[in-house]
Enzyme design. Structure first.
Site, mmCIF file in Angstrom:
data_model
loop_
_atom_site.group_PDB
_atom_site.id
_atom_site.type_symbol
_atom_site.label_atom_id
_atom_site.label_comp_id
_atom_site.label_asym_id
_atom_site.label_seq_id
_atom_site.Cartn_x
_atom_site.Cartn_y
_atom_site.Cartn_z
ATOM 1 N N ASP A 229 0.838 -1.205 0.000
ATOM 2 C CA ASP A 229 0.000 0.000 0.000
ATOM 3 C C ASP A 229 0.872 1.255 0.000
ATOM 4 O O ASP A 229 2.064 1.201 0.331
ATOM 5 C CB ASP A 229 -0.883 -0.044 1.250
ATOM 6 N N ASP B 102 -10.846 1.693 -3.448
ATOM 7 C CA ASP B 102 -11.417 1.367 -2.135
ATOM 8 C C ASP B 102 -12.931 1.364 -2.197
ATOM 9 O O ASP B 102 -13.591 1.021 -1.215
ATOM 10 C CB ASP B 102 -10.942 2.386 -1.088
HETATM 11 C C1 DGJ Z 1 -5.866 1.730 1.856
HETATM 12 C C2 DGJ Z 1 -6.219 0.561 0.983
HETATM 13 O O1 DGJ Z 1 -6.670 1.001 -0.249
HETATM 14 C C3 DGJ Z 1 -7.252 -0.294 1.716
HETATM 15 O O2 DGJ Z 1 -7.653 -1.345 0.890
HETATM 16 C C4 DGJ Z 1 -6.673 -0.787 3.006
HETATM 17 O O3 DGJ Z 1 -5.622 -1.673 2.751
HETATM 18 C C5 DGJ Z 1 -6.208 0.374 3.852
HETATM 19 N N1 DGJ Z 1 -5.348 1.258 3.129
HETATM 20 C C6 DGJ Z 1 -5.517 -0.104 5.089
HETATM 21 O O4 DGJ Z 1 -4.975 0.899 5.809
#
Ligand code: DGJ
Length: 706
Positions: free
Chosen positions: A445, A509
């Protein structure tokens, strides 16, 4: 010397004139291989003559346009040596052609610059790759302000389709007419960004999924970027893309060289679907490091299920439920490491949290493996929180500019990957995790934008981006079986360069199926479905609060690399059965979904989205109704890509029960399904479709029988 070079691929041709400075004089539909004499005729045909009130020579639009040559458009190169050598002319010096690759060396003896231009036209996919490098051959320092990749476009290229977005709303379209002046997008966010995807389509008026000539572009770079489409007053037009260099970011000592990212481009005479075909094929054959013998397992990712609330006993229940519904890879997302109870602390401290996991992660990994699943883990290596042991012990590893207050993003700072100690610490921490645990997948991430990034006092987004690639490469070399996903607050880092080191993107997301239909459609222009993380989220979307039944969620996630992003323990038995149904459906069609040819259909009803995958033997089509249908009856589904002389068995695989009462009776074939039909009828007459409620979809399978 042969001064014109012809590169041909299956469907396109590029002609390059080498003198006085290399210039593309044709790029479009395939031409026969031209003889010397035909090239002479071509040059004569395309000679523009000379206009009044202009420079007394015809100035070609060169591959690296120079203002010093009277190329008045956006310059390919802007550089100087303390104010000197600011107006270079890059004259042809030599070239070498090896198969489909042409490397042209240009020189400016006065400005002491060597420029190398490399272009490859991939024969099978029709994708052109272009990159350049510039070398300073003078003892004095050269400051490089811009070094961008330019490609010409014909007069009919007068509409731009660009991509903008934000967190949870990636890859939205904007169509802009291009008649005079410039269309520009500039990304200074330090990552590929949600705001401006580094790609665009430029084509003839009203080009669509199935119709029209269109040229597609993508800059493979995960840092700052700028691209432009420009029309000059003589009607000539160009596309230009490159890294957006910050002040003083690239300065070259004698014999030092700057290499641009690669610009990928392709021409299609069959609308956007042609570009989909070209880009997908190119990526599959040239960029993805993924063993064809492997399947992409169905995921369960814990984020929307439990967020930071990790309890081993509860996770154990989740793991069991995951296995029952057919999940093949279980991923523990954020929250597993020391002190990580919310998003305000602990990034950088890559040790398992012993209060949450007193026996480490091994019991979870064992349970996952014993149930036949693979284990995956979330990390965000480029970051540390101010509240972390790493920041407390190494505040000097902060990527910042001395003397200024550093702003946080999601409460976190960036680590300076160009600092060798920091780089080694990160590599060591990740290497240890991967060596000590049976981890098959890392969700990598990156959750903030980059501000005031300096290394040794100089702008450092370029260096940070290159260092990230080095870190990923080193891990790939050491752990070749570990698949890495590129995630950046959803889809903030999706590009062809990060793809060289990663296997999949976390698309967004936003798991709301309605929003996902648009995001996935636009993403599919550049990336094949197997790269697109697509998860079934909870009934009530966490990012939009919209409610969707499992059928719409299931069918929307089907056409990607499928997963579920929820807590199966908390779901009803009925809902779990439905998850299993869609996961099984995905597995049944996975070979086609992850290797076939992707298409979208033009529709009169703008609220309808019809798309599918096909190979020689079969086709899978989804018709998704995103808004209230425009008409009382649905537009027939015409499938031009089938073989007219073949016979097909048409089966309605999935139809939402909620829409069942909308008609007195459904179109006859749906009641008689499966039905044998000749291809030419499906091409020209099409299938009548049952009317659908907004935010619902149907799935049709078409099998070739001869
Ligand atoms: C952002 C990501 O896009 C999410 O899927 C998740 O992993 C969160 N971060 C976790 O902090």
């Amino acid at each position: 010397m042969n001064k014109t070079i012809q590169l041909n691929s299956q469907d396109s041709t590029i002609l390059i004139n080498l003198l006085p400075s290399p210039a593309i004089i044709y790029w479009g539909e395939k031409l026969e291989l031209l003889s010397h004499q035909q090239i002479e005729s071509f040059l004569s045909l395309t000679d523009r003559g000379l206009m009044q009130a202009r420079i007394d020579e015809d100035i070609p639009l060169t591959l690296c346009p120079e203002l010093g040559r009277a190329n008045f458009g956006s310059p390919g190169i802007e550089a100087h040596r303390d104010g000197q050598a600011w107006a270079p002319q890059l004259n042809y010096h030599s070239h070498q052609q090896t198969g489909q690759t042409l490397v042209i060396e240009c020189r400016d003896e006065l400005a002491s610059l060597n420029v190398s231009i490399e272009m490859t036209l991939d024969e099978v996919s029709n994708v052109l790759s272009k990159r350049m490098s510039v070398t300073n051959i003078h003892q004095d320092l050269l400051s490089l302000n811009q070094f961008a990749l330019t490609l010409p476009l014909p007069y009919q290229a007068n509409e731009v389709l660009s991509f903008h977005g934000r967190w949870s709303r990636e890859l939205q379209l904007q169509r802009t007419a291009l008649h005079h002046g410039q269309f520009t997008q500039e990304n200074r966010r330090g990552r590929t960004s949600h705001e401006y995807f580094p790609g665009c389509l430029i084509g003839e008026e009203s080009f669509s999924e199935q119709q029209g000539q269109v040229w597609g572009f993508h800059l493979a770079w995960s840092g700052n970027h700028r691209w432009k489409a420009e029309v000059k007053s003589d009607g000539r037009r160009l596309m230009q893309a490159g890294e957006l260099l910050l002040p003083g970011e690239v300065q070259l000592n004698q014999d030092e060289c700057y290499q641009t990212p690669t610009l990928y481009a392709s021409y299609s005479s069959r609308g956007i679907n042609g570009l989909r075909k070209h880009f997908h094929r190119f990526i599959r054959e040239n960029l993805i490091r993924f063993d064809d013998a492997k399947v992409r397992p169905v995921h369960l990712n814990t984020w929307e299920g439990i967020y930071f609330d990790h309890k081993p006993s509860y996770l154990s229940e989740m793991i069991s439920e995951a296995a029952k519904i057919g999940v093949e890879r279980f991923i523990i997302d954020d929250g597993w490491f020391k002190g990580r109870n919310n998003d305000r602390a602990a990034l950088g401290d890559w040790l398992v949290d012993e209060t949450k996991y007193p026996q480490g992660l091994s019991p979870q990994i064992k349970q996952v493996n014993d149930l036949g699943m693979e284990f995956g883990l979330w990390v965000e290596p480029e970051m540390f929180n101010p509240d972390s042991d790493l920041f407390r012990s190494h505040p000097d590893w902060l990527l910042a500019t001395d003397g200024y207050r550093s702003v946080t993003g999601r409460n976190q700072y960036l680590l300076n990957l160009q600092n060798p100690n920091c780089f080694e610490y990160l590599y060591g921490a990740l290497d240890t995790l991967l060596t000590e645990h049976n981890i098959g997948y890392l969700k990598w991430d990156m959750n903030r934008e980059i501000v005031q990034a300096s290394h040794l006092g100089r702008a450092a987004v370029h260096g940070q981006t290159r260092a990230l690639y080095r870190l990923l490469e080193k891990l790939n070399q050491a752990h070749p079986d570990v698949e890495i996903e590129s995630c950046s607050s959803g889809g903030g880092r999706m590009d062809y360069e990060i793809l060289r080191y990663t296997c999949r993107f976390w698309t967004s997301d936003c798991n709301d199926a309605l929003e996902r239909q648009t995001i996935q459609r636009n993403m599919s222009i550049f990336f094949p479905p197997e790269l697109m993380g697509a998860h079934i989220g909870p009934k009530k979307s966490h990012t939009t609060r919209r409610i969707h039944d499992i059928h719409f969620r299931g069918l929307t996630a089907l056409f990607g690399h499928m997963g579920v992003e929820l807590d199966p323990v908390a779901e009803t038995e009925q809902e779990k059965l439905a998850f299993k149904h869609y996961i099984d459906l995905h597995k049944r069609f996975r070979p086609l979904l992850h290797s076939g040819q992707n298409f979208y259909l033009d529709s009169q009803d703008k609220g309808r989205q019809a798309y599918g995958m096909f190979d020689e033997k079969q086709m899978l089509v989804t018709v998704a109704q995103l808004a209230m249908p425009e008409y009382m009856l649905m537009e027939p589904l015409k499938l031009a890509m089938l073989e007219g002389e073949s016979h097909y068995l048409v089966t309605l695989v999935s139809f939402p029960q909620s829409s069942a009462g909308l008609m007195k009776h459904q179109p006859a074939w749906t009641e008689e399904s499966p039905l044998m039909v000749k291809g030419s009828l499906l091409q020209k007459v099409g299938l009548s479709l049952p009317i659908l409620d907004p935010e619902s979809a149907i799935l049709i399978h078409i099998q070739r029988c001869d």
